[in-house]
Design a protein around this motif. Sequence first.
Motif, short mmCIF file in Angstrom:
data_model
loop_
_atom_site.label_atom_id
_atom_site.label_comp_id
_atom_site.label_asym_id
_atom_site.label_seq_id
_atom_site.Cartn_x
_atom_site.Cartn_y
_atom_site.Cartn_z
N LEU A 160 -3.38 10.64 0.08
CA LEU A 160 -2.29 10.11 0.91
C LEU A 160 -2.82 9.31 2.09
CD1 LEU A 160 0.73 9.95 1.52
CD2 LEU A 160 0.51 12.12 2.75
N ALA A 161 -3.88 9.80 2.75
CA ALA A 161 -4.41 9.12 3.93
C ALA A 161 -4.90 7.71 3.58
CB ALA A 161 -5.55 9.94 4.53
N ALA A 162 -5.59 7.58 2.43
CA ALA A 162 -6.09 6.27 2.03
C ALA A 162 -4.95 5.31 1.74
CB ALA A 162 -6.98 6.42 0.79
N PHE A 163 -3.91 5.79 1.07
CA PHE A 163 -2.78 4.93 0.74
C PHE A 163 -2.04 4.50 2.01
CE2 PHE A 163 -2.48 7.09 -3.64
CZ PHE A 163 -3.36 6.15 -4.17
N ILE A 164 -1.93 5.39 2.98
CA ILE A 164 -1.25 5.03 4.23
C ILE A 164 -2.03 3.96 4.97
CG2 ILE A 164 -0.62 5.87 6.51
CD1 ILE A 164 0.13 8.53 5.26
N ILE A 165 -3.35 4.15 5.07
CA ILE A 165 -4.19 3.17 5.77
C ILE A 165 -4.12 1.81 5.09
CG2 ILE A 165 -6.56 2.56 6.38
CD1 ILE A 165 -7.08 5.56 6.76
N LEU A 166 -4.30 1.80 3.77
CA LEU A 166 -4.27 0.54 3.02
C LEU A 166 -2.88 -0.09 3.07
CD1 LEU A 166 -6.42 1.58 -0.07
CD2 LEU A 166 -7.08 0.03 1.78
N GLY A 167 -1.84 0.74 3.04
CA GLY A 167 -0.49 0.22 3.11
C GLY A 167 -0.20 -0.44 4.44
N VAL A 168 -0.65 0.20 5.53
CA VAL A 168 -0.45 -0.37 6.86
C VAL A 168 -1.21 -1.69 6.99
CG1 VAL A 168 -0.98 -0.05 9.31
CG2 VAL A 168 0.02 1.82 7.99
N LEU A 169 -2.44 -1.75 6.46
CA LEU A 169 -3.21 -2.98 6.51
C LEU A 169 -2.54 -4.09 5.72
CD1 LEU A 169 -6.86 -1.61 6.08
CD2 LEU A 169 -5.83 -2.55 8.15
N SER A 170 -2.07 -3.78 4.52
CA SER A 170 -1.45 -4.79 3.66
C SER A 170 -0.15 -5.33 4.26
CB SER A 170 -1.18 -4.21 2.27
OG SER A 170 -2.38 -3.79 1.63
N LEU A 171 0.73 -4.41 4.67
CA LEU A 171 2.01 -4.84 5.22
C LEU A 171 1.84 -5.49 6.59
CD1 LEU A 171 4.35 -1.87 4.21
CD2 LEU A 171 4.25 -4.16 3.21
N GLY A 172 0.93 -4.97 7.40
CA GLY A 172 0.68 -5.59 8.69
C GLY A 172 0.19 -7.01 8.54
N TRP A 173 -0.71 -7.23 7.61
CA TRP A 173 -1.22 -8.58 7.34
C TRP A 173 -0.10 -9.49 6.85
CZ3 TRP A 173 -5.58 -9.76 3.21
CH2 TRP A 173 -6.00 -11.10 3.37
#
Length: 266
Positions: free
Chosen positions: A230-243
């Motif tokens: 879950l932690a990896a998906f949250i981090i990658l999700g925040v990076l993707s959507l933030g970008w």
Amino acid sequence: MRDHSRRWAWLGVLIIGLILYVVVLRTLVHTQNPNFVPALILLGATVIPLAFLTFAQARTGRWQVPSSALAVSAFFGGVIGIVVAGTLEYNSLRDLGMLPLVLVAVIEEAAKLIVPIALLFTILARHERRLPSDGLIIGVASGMGFAALETMGYAFTALIQSQGNIGAVEQTLFLRGLTSPAGHTAWTGLTAGALWAFIATPTGKRFLELLATFAGAVVLHTAWDTFAGLAAFIILGVLSLGWLFLALRRYRTFGDHALRLSPLTI
């Protein structure tokens, strides 16, 4: 008032879609009729991606991509994308004996761009300007179609492997549907937006930005497939959507500048 309703249209799409999903699910459980399973999978795979597409479309600025172009990008982009990606991945696996995750990411990110590129030079060719925000939303639509079809495939596989366990299907639909905006949808939107920006101003800097954006999408895609939890998906999700949101804001500024230069709209 019209702009306000457009900005909140995604919420209506989400609520109506979830209501339909619950109705179909309750009917399936009550009747035990497997004929409702395809409808459940279809709704579960498309409601959140479609709501996100509506959300992004309302924030692309003054110029709006025709709904027909978005429909073409979502449907054909999804179908052609999964067919091309699946074929290339199968051939690569057969020839190499193994398939590195980075190669999977490169194949899928490239396959999802086939229809957006075709739209760039066909349906949208009659317009004098091709704004990056238009490319971004077309890429989002193509990524949405790809993600939805891929989710439907995983849900169908879960149904077979669990020997008809609807709970396993629900879990697959929930996890993949919830994360779809931060995955294929965002990555293809970013790359297509960078492509449109390069076409609008074909400079060396824009070309390098296009290459960097595609490489970034591949890196995020590879990391998504590599790291579980879950932690990896949250981090990658925040990076993707933030970008994605940063790119959308930047491209809206690009569109406002174009508006000051010319009164023409598409």
